[in-house]
Design a protein around this motif. Structure first.
Motif, PDB file in Angstrom:
ATOM      1  N   GLY A 133      -7.222 -45.609 -66.669  1.00 27.60           N
ATOM      2  CA  GLY A 133      -7.016 -46.461 -67.555  1.00 27.60           C
ATOM      3  C   GLY A 133      -7.733 -47.855 -66.776  1.00 27.60           C
ATOM      4  N   ALA A 134      -8.066 -47.316 -65.514  1.00 27.76           N
ATOM      5  CA  ALA A 134      -8.966 -48.560 -65.019  1.00 27.76           C
ATOM      6  C   ALA A 134      -9.701 -49.727 -65.918  1.00 27.76           C
ATOM      7  CB  ALA A 134      -9.446 -47.841 -63.872  1.00 27.76           C
ATOM      8  N   ARG A 135     -10.461 -49.353 -66.697  1.00 28.67           N
ATOM      9  CA  ARG A 135     -11.100 -50.514 -67.139  1.00 28.67           C
ATOM     10  C   ARG A 135     -10.956 -51.282 -68.454  1.00 28.67           C
ATOM     11  NH1 ARG A 135     -14.759 -46.348 -69.416  1.00 28.67           N
ATOM     12  NH2 ARG A 135     -15.957 -48.088 -71.092  1.00 28.67           N
ATOM     13  N   ARG A 136      -9.055 -51.563 -68.530  1.00 23.92           N
ATOM     14  CA  ARG A 136      -8.683 -51.962 -69.273  1.00 23.92           C
ATOM     15  C   ARG A 136      -8.007 -52.919 -68.892  1.00 23.92           C
ATOM     16  NH1 ARG A 136      -5.953 -47.027 -71.412  1.00 23.92           N
ATOM     17  NH2 ARG A 136      -6.504 -46.708 -73.660  1.00 23.92           N
ATOM     18  N   SER A 137      -8.111 -54.810 -69.338  1.00 24.26           N
ATOM     19  CA  SER A 137      -7.901 -55.417 -68.110  1.00 24.26           C
ATOM     20  C   SER A 137      -6.710 -55.352 -67.770  1.00 24.26           C
ATOM     21  CB  SER A 137      -8.622 -56.704 -68.848  1.00 24.26           C
ATOM     22  OG  SER A 137      -7.719 -56.790 -70.020  1.00 24.26           O
ATOM     23  N   ASN A 138      -5.110 -54.991 -68.351  1.00 22.91           N
ATOM     24  CA  ASN A 138      -3.833 -54.636 -68.258  1.00 22.91           C
ATOM     25  C   ASN A 138      -3.557 -53.849 -66.951  1.00 22.91           C
ATOM     26  OD1 ASN A 138      -4.179 -53.040 -69.518  1.00 22.91           O
ATOM     27  ND2 ASN A 138      -3.068 -53.178 -71.040  1.00 22.91           N
ATOM     28  N   SER A 139      -5.129 -52.996 -66.369  1.00 17.39           N
ATOM     29  CA  SER A 139      -4.591 -52.146 -65.705  1.00 17.39           C
ATOM     30  C   SER A 139      -4.284 -52.709 -64.214  1.00 17.39           C
ATOM     31  CB  SER A 139      -5.495 -51.081 -65.375  1.00 17.39           C
ATOM     32  OG  SER A 139      -5.569 -50.309 -64.701  1.00 17.39           O
ATOM     33  N   LYS A 140      -2.891 -52.189 -63.345  1.00 12.71           N
ATOM     34  CA  LYS A 140      -3.046 -52.426 -62.908  1.00 12.71           C
ATOM     35  C   LYS A 140      -3.619 -52.300 -61.578  1.00 12.71           C
ATOM     36  CE  LYS A 140       0.539 -48.936 -61.634  1.00 12.71           C
ATOM     37  NZ  LYS A 140       0.565 -48.029 -62.094  1.00 12.71           N
ATOM     38  N   LEU A 141      -4.779 -51.565 -61.280  1.00  4.10           N
ATOM     39  CA  LEU A 141      -5.298 -50.842 -60.489  1.00  4.10           C
ATOM     40  C   LEU A 141      -7.335 -51.856 -60.765  1.00  4.10           C
ATOM     41  CD1 LEU A 141      -5.225 -46.835 -61.539  1.00  4.10           C
ATOM     42  CD2 LEU A 141      -4.443 -48.497 -60.116  1.00  4.10           C
ATOM     43  N   VAL A 142      -6.883 -52.222 -61.153  1.00  3.79           N
ATOM     44  CA  VAL A 142      -7.881 -53.640 -62.017  1.00  3.79           C
ATOM     45  C   VAL A 142      -8.610 -54.183 -61.384  1.00  3.79           C
ATOM     46  CG1 VAL A 142      -7.739 -55.645 -63.453  1.00  3.79           C
ATOM     47  CG2 VAL A 142      -9.214 -53.994 -64.103  1.00  3.79           C
ATOM     48  N   GLY A 143      -9.650 -54.223 -60.672  1.00  2.09           N
ATOM     49  CA  GLY A 143      -9.847 -55.688 -59.692  1.00  2.09           C
ATOM     50  C   GLY A 143      -9.776 -54.923 -58.134  1.00  2.09           C
ATOM     51  N   HIS A 144      -9.254 -54.152 -58.077  1.00  2.00           N
ATOM     52  CA  HIS A 144      -9.357 -53.547 -56.570  1.00  2.00           C
ATOM     53  C   HIS A 144      -9.839 -52.555 -56.343  1.00  2.00           C
ATOM     54  CE1 HIS A 144      -5.431 -56.122 -55.566  1.00  2.00           C
ATOM     55  NE2 HIS A 144      -4.927 -55.851 -57.157  1.00  2.00           N
ATOM     56  N   VAL A 161      -6.105 -42.330 -58.450  1.00  2.00           N
ATOM     57  CA  VAL A 161      -5.857 -42.927 -58.103  1.00  2.00           C
ATOM     58  C   VAL A 161      -4.615 -43.656 -58.744  1.00  2.00           C
ATOM     59  CG1 VAL A 161      -6.292 -44.991 -57.597  1.00  2.00           C
ATOM     60  CG2 VAL A 161      -8.237 -43.389 -57.617  1.00  2.00           C
ATOM     61  N   GLU A 162      -3.142 -42.859 -58.265  1.00  2.00           N
ATOM     62  CA  GLU A 162      -2.433 -43.594 -58.522  1.00  2.00           C
ATOM     63  C   GLU A 162      -1.563 -44.560 -57.977  1.00  2.00           C
ATOM     64  OE1 GLU A 162       1.318 -40.853 -57.572  1.00  2.00           O
ATOM     65  OE2 GLU A 162       0.213 -40.457 -59.287  1.00  2.00           O
ATOM     66  N   GLN A 163      -1.913 -45.518 -56.858  1.00  2.00           N
ATOM     67  CA  GLN A 163      -2.130 -46.926 -56.660  1.00  2.00           C
ATOM     68  C   GLN A 163      -3.061 -47.894 -56.010  1.00  2.00           C
ATOM     69  OE1 GLN A 163       1.763 -47.821 -54.887  1.00  2.00           O
ATOM     70  NE2 GLN A 163       2.561 -46.150 -56.254  1.00  2.00           N
ATOM     71  N   VAL A 164      -3.376 -48.579 -56.056  1.00  2.00           N
ATOM     72  CA  VAL A 164      -4.130 -49.174 -54.781  1.00  2.00           C
ATOM     73  C   VAL A 164      -3.833 -50.984 -55.076  1.00  2.00           C
ATOM     74  CG1 VAL A 164      -5.731 -49.816 -56.834  1.00  2.00           C
ATOM     75  CG2 VAL A 164      -6.712 -49.951 -54.755  1.00  2.00           C
ATOM     76  N   GLN A 165      -4.641 -50.741 -53.525  1.00  5.65           N
ATOM     77  CA  GLN A 165      -3.971 -52.791 -52.620  1.00  5.65           C
ATOM     78  C   GLN A 165      -5.144 -52.946 -51.663  1.00  5.65           C
ATOM     79  OE1 GLN A 165      -0.821 -53.964 -53.331  1.00  5.65           O
ATOM     80  NE2 GLN A 165      -1.885 -55.510 -52.508  1.00  5.65           N
ATOM     81  N   ILE A 199     -18.391 -44.791 -61.918  1.00  3.00           N
ATOM     82  CA  ILE A 199     -18.780 -45.176 -63.246  1.00  3.00           C
ATOM     83  C   ILE A 199     -17.633 -44.528 -63.766  1.00  3.00           C
ATOM     84  CG2 ILE A 199     -21.124 -43.892 -62.751  1.00  3.00           C
ATOM     85  CD1 ILE A 199     -20.074 -41.366 -62.773  1.00  3.00           C
ATOM     86  N   PRO A 200     -18.163 -44.856 -65.479  1.00  8.60           N
ATOM     87  CA  PRO A 200     -17.259 -45.084 -66.253  1.00  8.60           C
ATOM     88  C   PRO A 200     -16.430 -43.958 -66.768  1.00  8.60           C
ATOM     89  CG  PRO A 200     -18.728 -46.148 -67.399  1.00  8.60           C
ATOM     90  CD  PRO A 200     -19.198 -46.074 -66.605  1.00  8.60           C
ATOM     91  N   PHE A 201     -15.232 -43.055 -66.845  1.00 11.53           N
ATOM     92  CA  PHE A 201     -15.052 -41.943 -66.876  1.00 11.53           C
ATOM     93  C   PHE A 201     -14.058 -41.754 -68.808  1.00 11.53           C
ATOM     94  CE2 PHE A 201     -12.145 -38.698 -65.885  1.00 11.53           C
ATOM     95  CZ  PHE A 201     -13.413 -37.046 -65.890  1.00 11.53           C
ATOM     96  N   GLY A 202     -14.576 -41.297 -68.704  1.00  9.41           N
ATOM     97  CA  GLY A 202     -13.438 -40.912 -70.374  1.00  9.41           C
ATOM     98  C   GLY A 202     -13.353 -42.630 -71.190  1.00  9.41           C
ATOM     99  N   GLU A 203     -12.199 -42.334 -72.377  1.00  9.30           N
ATOM    100  CA  GLU A 203     -12.300 -43.274 -72.919  1.00  9.30           C
ATOM    101  C   GLU A 203     -12.347 -44.595 -72.007  1.00  9.30           C
ATOM    102  OE1 GLU A 203     -11.364 -45.135 -75.637  1.00  9.30           O
ATOM    103  OE2 GLU A 203     -12.544 -43.197 -75.830  1.00  9.30           O
ATOM    104  N   SER A 204     -11.680 -44.554 -70.457  1.00  6.98           N
ATOM    105  CA  SER A 204     -11.051 -46.433 -70.117  1.00  6.98           C
ATOM    106  C   SER A 204     -11.047 -46.380 -68.752  1.00  6.98           C
ATOM    107  CB  SER A 204      -9.967 -46.757 -70.886  1.00  6.98           C
ATOM    108  OG  SER A 204      -8.557 -46.355 -70.425  1.00  6.98           O
ATOM    109  N   GLY A 205     -11.263 -45.433 -67.918  1.00  9.07           N
ATOM    110  CA  GLY A 205     -10.762 -44.465 -66.383  1.00  9.07           C
ATOM    111  C   GLY A 205     -12.084 -44.819 -66.360  1.00  9.07           C
ATOM    112  N   GLY A 217     -12.777 -57.067 -61.913  1.00 10.45           N
ATOM    113  CA  GLY A 217     -12.630 -55.602 -62.648  1.00 10.45           C
ATOM    114  C   GLY A 217     -12.804 -54.958 -63.959  1.00 10.45           C
ATOM    115  N   GLY A 218     -12.657 -55.928 -65.145  1.00 15.16           N
ATOM    116  CA  GLY A 218     -12.807 -55.283 -65.992  1.00 15.16           C
ATOM    117  C   GLY A 218     -13.585 -55.223 -66.646  1.00 15.16           C
ATOM    118  N   SER A 219     -12.828 -54.922 -68.132  1.00 18.25           N
ATOM    119  CA  SER A 219     -14.300 -54.704 -68.868  1.00 18.25           C
ATOM    120  C   SER A 219     -13.550 -55.485 -69.921  1.00 18.25           C
ATOM    121  CB  SER A 219     -14.147 -53.396 -69.126  1.00 18.25           C
ATOM    122  OG  SER A 219     -15.114 -52.751 -70.422  1.00 18.25           O
TER     123      SER A 219
END
Ligand SMILES: [Zn+2]
Ligand SMILES: [Zn+2]
Lengths: 204, 259
Positions: B42-53, B73-77, B17-23, A183-185
């Motif tokens: 920030g979800a497109r950053r690979s260290n984001s806790k939202l990533v993958g979910h 989206v504040e949290q996702v599991q 879809i991409p939104f802003g800098e890294s969302g 899911g990353g980039s």
């Protein structure tokens, strides 16, 4: 549409707001704020921005080989004689090329798809630079194709699509190791992660 | 009392879809609120806790914070990531197909719990399934049913007489089967065989997760799929893209075999 109290007296301001509103992620209110910001800019700064936009539109083209954005075609990477002509690395967009170049661990060529297959967002295989990639491979001088799409569902689907298309061809297909989080980039991965991902690429 | 600033929901992630800098601007179909769009910063950053979910075709529990224009989206599991669905291109495409139709038929601000459950059940049914035809066609018909567009399969939609054994016609616009005696008033009328009526009735009383396998020839499969596809696209008002993608792909692999 509710654009707030737009000064009807200034059609050129209204036009600027309208154009800014067309940009991705810019709502009507942000468009107005940006327009007012531009008006307050010193004239030379505002003109520099306008000139940069004009110059990009006049000069930036797709490289005839790798489809990256460039001022000259073939681009500087494709023209570099020391690069391994037998390797092509497939990426989603130009920023990924820059990210991989920063790692200094790859000396082959690139191919930029300008997106991934994403039917829900209206992007099919025909909208990408896939046909150009397959044409390039037909020339027969490429020994290895390194697929470096993002480790997202659409990136994986695009990778699988390329693999299925090339089934039975005499070409080595590798894929960046999944050291990258799902899911990353690529664009936002740190160089060390990218380096490891490159070193760990695997046969499919 | 003002409504709480955050809420929780279970949802199926449809697309982003991409939104802003890294969302990411994420579209998901929730169990209790219908279709929702929210920004994952920030979800497109690979260290984001939202990533993958937040990958499409993930069932997840989300915490959403209301915003002025767009919610966050504040949290996702992840609850279920349908791994088997993402192993090969045909399965992924089937998943895209389900997501595209849920996106098309699901309304914003309108809860439709049966639609949510149908989507989840279908993804479970087609994940890793080598014969996804019947579960998918069952999804097609049940999707019409839960959207209030249940096709008439027992009587003629014009004269209301019970269908007799034999050949009939099918009108997506009028909403079901027609006898040969009734004059169709619109152009979009398709032939309907007795076998196809039987299959459609089976799909109508089954669910994607529990439909019993039946033997069907290629022509019958094509007929049933064609009827459902025309009906779905009639109501959607656009061509189903995941479908044409799969057709392209099959055409390409066929031509690759023969060249
Ligand atoms: Zn180039
Ligand atoms: Zn009739």
């Amino acid at each position: 549409m509710s654009m707030g109290p737009l000064p009807a007296a200034s059609p050129s301001l209204a036009r600027l707001v309208q154009e800014l509103h067309k940009l991705p992620g810019i709502g009507p209110k942000s468009a107005q704020r940006l327009a007012y910001h531009l008006i307050r800019l010193p004239e030379d700064e505002a003109l520099a921005l306008a000139d940069a936009i004009t110059s990009v539109k006049r000069n930036v083209i797709f490289c005839q080989d790798c489809q990256n954005l460039t001022d000259i075609s073939p681009c500087s990477i494709c023209q570099e004689p020391r690069r391994n002509q037998g390797q092509i690395c497939v990426v989603e967009d130009p920023l990924d090329v820059m990210a991989l170049e920063r790692t200094h661990c790859y000396d082959g060529l690139y191919h930029v798809l300008h997106g991934v297959i994403s039917p829900l967002n209206g992007v099919t295989a025909h909208d990408l630079k896939l046909g150009d990639l397959f044409k390039r491979l037909e020339a027969g001088s490429v020994e290895e194709l390194v697929i470096a799409t993002n480790p997202t569902l659409e990136g994986e689907a695009t990778s699988m699509y390329i693999r299925r298309h090339l089934e039975g061809r005499d070409i080595r297909i590798t894929h960046l190791a999944r050291g990258l989080p799902v899911g990353g980039s690529l664009e936002y991965s740190d160089d060390q992660t990218l380096r490891r991902a490159f070193q760990g690429r695997q046969e499919l | 009392m003002p409504p709480p600033r955050t809420y929780h929901c279970d949802a199926l992630i449809l697309k982003h879809i991409p939104f802003g800098e890294s969302g990411l601007l994420v579209t998901f179909y929730t169990a209790d609120r219908g279709k929702v769009r929210a920004v994952a910063r920030g979800a497109r950053r690979s260290n984001s806790k939202l990533v993958g979910h937040l990958e499409p075709l993930t069932q997840a529990r989300l915490t959403i914070r209301r915003g002025l224009n767009l919610d966050d989206v504040e949290q996702v599991q992840a609850i279920e990531s349908f791994g088997a669905l993402k192993d090969d291109l045909d399965s992924i495409t089937n998943g895209f197909y389900v997501a595209e139709l849920v996106d098309g038929f699901g309304a914003e601000n309108g809860a439709n719990h049966p639609l949510y459950q149908l989507a989840i059940e279908t993804l479970h049914a087609v994940a890793g399934e080598s014969q996804p035809y019947l579960p998918l066609r069952c999804f097609d018909l049940q999707l019409l049913n839960v959207s209030g567009l249940k096709p008439e399969l027992y009587r003629c939609v014009e004269c209301r007489r019970e269908l007799e054994p034999g050949r009939h016609r099918f009108s997506p616009a009028l909403g079901g089967a027609m006898c040969l005696d009734c004059r169709p008033t619109d152009a979009l009328v398709m032939p309907l065989s007795l076998q196809a009526v039987k299959v459609l009735r089976l799909l109508d009383r089954s669910s994607p997760g529990s439909i019993q396998p039946v033997r069907m020839g290629q022509n019958l499969k094509r007929e049933v799929q064609g009827l459902l596809e025309v009906t779905l696209e009639y109501w959607l008002d656009f061509q189903i893209r995941s479908n044409s993608f799969l057709k392209d792909l099959n055409r390409e692999s066929r031509s690759a075999v023969y060249t």
